[in-house]
Design a protein around this motif. Structure first.
Motif, PDB file in Angstrom:
ATOM      1  N   ALA A   1     -62.468  31.543-117.109  1.00 18.90           N
ATOM      2  CA  ALA A   1     -63.496  30.790-118.125  1.00 18.90           C
ATOM      3  C   ALA A   1     -64.201  31.678-118.750  1.00 18.90           C
ATOM      4  CB  ALA A   1     -64.296  29.707-116.977  1.00 18.90           C
ATOM      5  N   ILE A   2     -64.606  32.817-118.371  1.00 22.35           N
ATOM      6  CA  ILE A   2     -65.702  33.803-119.054  1.00 22.35           C
ATOM      7  C   ILE A   2     -64.897  34.486-120.087  1.00 22.35           C
ATOM      8  CG2 ILE A   2     -66.748  35.837-118.788  1.00 22.35           C
ATOM      9  CD1 ILE A   2     -67.470  35.278-115.797  1.00 22.35           C
TER      10      ILE A   2
ATOM     11  N   GLU B   1     -72.285  24.095-110.848  1.00 27.45           N
ATOM     12  CA  GLU B   1     -71.147  23.416-110.634  1.00 27.45           C
ATOM     13  C   GLU B   1     -69.934  24.562-110.385  1.00 27.45           C
ATOM     14  OE1 GLU B   1     -70.312  22.120-114.807  1.00 27.45           O
ATOM     15  OE2 GLU B   1     -71.947  20.650-114.692  1.00 27.45           O
TER      16      GLU B   1
ATOM     17  N   GLU C   1     -69.885  27.755-111.249  1.00 33.15           N
ATOM     18  CA  GLU C   1     -69.207  28.850-112.322  1.00 33.15           C
ATOM     19  C   GLU C   1     -69.881  30.025-111.944  1.00 33.15           C
ATOM     20  OE1 GLU C   1     -73.277  26.895-114.117  1.00 33.15           O
ATOM     21  OE2 GLU C   1     -71.386  26.381-112.673  1.00 33.15           O
TER      22      GLU C   1
ATOM     23  N   ASP D   1     -60.080  31.519-111.601  1.00 28.87           N
ATOM     24  CA  ASP D   1     -60.310  30.502-112.687  1.00 28.87           C
ATOM     25  C   ASP D   1     -61.659  30.831-113.389  1.00 28.87           C
ATOM     26  OD1 ASP D   1     -57.907  29.106-111.885  1.00 28.87           O
ATOM     27  OD2 ASP D   1     -58.820  28.124-110.389  1.00 28.87           O
ATOM     28  N   ARG D   2     -62.627  31.143-112.485  1.00 26.61           N
ATOM     29  CA  ARG D   2     -63.868  31.140-113.136  1.00 26.61           C
ATOM     30  C   ARG D   2     -64.007  32.522-113.920  1.00 26.61           C
ATOM     31  NH1 ARG D   2     -64.153  28.975-108.294  1.00 26.61           N
ATOM     32  NH2 ARG D   2     -65.413  27.181-107.954  1.00 26.61           N
TER      33      ARG D   2
END
Length: 460
Positions: free
Chosen positions: A426-427, A277, A279, A422-423
């Motif tokens: 997220a982390i 996806e 990520e 953005d990734r």
């Protein structure tokens, strides 16, 4: 509820537009530096800024033309013609008829004709050649890097600022000074060839060329773009230049081979770094069966070649660390003690708080977060690093693992705000959630800070 399909002609137009944007983006990343180098070589360095503008304009024209019409059979040739036409028009309008007529008569550069010894006879590739030109020892190293990253790699001002820990305004000022230096150095040249440094001066320029290749790969490996964690084409272009460099007499040196080994080790993990996806997958989450063993084998070959001498550079140290990760059958079988030792060597060889940061992360894997915090907490980072998001993110993660939740929460929240992609956000959000849940679990999720910190140019 049923959906209404686009009419076939509308769908076709939409697909063409998407294809055109994708192709223009591809050529901006992959061909920008080559086209600038080729045109500067043909039209002369007095036209440097006009060449940059013409290339940018040609790419903008392509986006419109390729969207409305069929894509050209040879996009690279189309872009070259579009940029050349603009430059010739500018020469005509500027009243420089003599030079304009010279360019118009010579449709192809006479590269095969004998001439005085110059850089192009030593290095045939236009882009690698231009890298050596930008690496002018009369300029500060940072100016050399800014010039090369802008002119040859197509980096934006903000991308250069992020990689070199500068402000956007300082990048702009540095770029203006660097261009002026090139114009001054080449003032009086009335030929279509660029006025190149002598062969004897090439070794003094090699270090800056290596750093540009390193930084180009860095942006490919861990992009600063919000929606693009890997820019594979940039990494592959850096790898191409690295391979070309070691084939040149001036580049066939242990440190160049070590740099090339480092690039191969990292590009060998690309397919495992991004999930289904999109990520970002951290080192312990990666399926190691997806690692490209051909690249890794080439990395070991280059590392062996780098040992054919008595010198030991920062590239040797970083390549040896990457080799340790590649040789481990699993994350938990990584020889963290060896990695700690290698970072210690790098700290002595090329002192940098980034190497200290990485040593502390490896130490946490080996002996626990408290040991790592004992290394980092007394350290006062320099101004260029103090506000860097990975510095705070690393300290916050180590504090979370050590059970210092309140301090960790502040640092991790700030890392979420500052993270450029953005990734990565997220982390850090996932770590922040664990922190707020008072979860000090030791599951390995540190690769985002560890591996990215290794690919940062040191600040002054």
């Amino acid at each position: 509820m049923p959906t209404t399909a686009l009419p076939s002609n509308a769908a076709s137009a939409a697909e063409t537009a998407v294809g055109a944007r994708s192709l223009v983006d591809h050529f901006f990343r992959h061909e920008y530096g080559r086209l600038v180098s080729r045109l500067v070589r043909r039209f002369g360095t007095s036209m440097l800024e006009r060449v940059e503008d013409a290339v940018q304009s040609a790419l903008a024209q392509a986006l419109v033309s390729w969207t409305l019409k069929d894509l050209p059979e040879n996009p690279a040739a189309w872009l070259t013609r579009a940029a050349e036409n603009q430059l010739r028009d500018q020469l005509r309008r500027g009243g420089t008829q003599r030079r304009a007529s010279e360019f118009l008569v010579a449709e192809q550069p006479k590269e095969s004709e004998p001439s005085h010894v110059r850089l192009s006879t030593e290095i045939a590739d236009d882009e690698l050649c231009m890298l050596f030109v930008c690496a002018d020892p009369g300029l500060p190293l940072k100016t050399q890097l800014v010039l090369a990253l802008k002119l040859l790699c197509g980096f934006s001002t903000s991308e250069i600022a992020a990689r070199l820990f500068m402000t956007d305004a300082n990048v702009q000022k540095t770029l203006v000074r660097g261009r002026e230096r090139l114009r001054t150095a080449w003032q009086g040249s009335q030929t279509t060839d660029w006025q190149s440094p002598g062969v004897d001066s090439l070794p003094a320029r090699r270090g800056a060329v290596q750093q540009v290749i390193y930084l180009l790969f860095t942006e490919g490996y861990s992009s600063q773009k919000a929606d693009e964690v890997i820019r594979r084409e940039l990494a592959e272009e850096a790898l191409r230049l690295g391979e070309l460099l070691v084939r040149q007499p001036v580049g066939d040196t242990p440190d160049s081979w070590a740099l090339l080994a480092l690039l191969h080790f990292h590009i060998g993990r690309f397919d495992a770094r991004v999930g289904s996806e999109g990520e970002l997958l951290l080192l312990d989450q990666q399926d190691r069966s997806l690692w490209d063993r051909c690249h890794i084998a080439r990395g070991y070959e280059c590392l062996w070649r780098s040992g054919q001498g008595e010198s030991f550079s920062r590239y040797h140290g970083e390549a040896a660390i990457a080799a340790e990760h590649c040789r481990a059958a699993s994350f938990h079988e990584t020889r963290w003690s060896e990695i700690v030792e290698l970072y210690g060597i790098l700290e002595k060889l090329a002192p940098s708080p980034l190497y200290t940061l990485n040593r502390a992360i490896a130490l946490a894997e080996w002996k626990g977060p408290q040991e790592a915090l004992r290394v980092l907490e007394p350290l006062v980072p320099p101004g260029w690093l103090a506000g860097y998001y990975l510095w705070g993110a690393t300290l916050g993660e180590l504090q979370r693992r050590a059970g210092e939740f309140e301090t960790a929460e502040v640092r991790l929240a700030r890392a979420v705000d500052l993270a450029p992609t953005d990734r990565e956000k997220a982390i850090f959000n996932a770590r922040l959630a664990r922190c707020r849940a008072r979860d000090a679990g030791t599951e390995s999720d540190r690769d985002g800070a560890h591996r990215r910190a290794a690919f940062i140019a040191e600040g002054d």
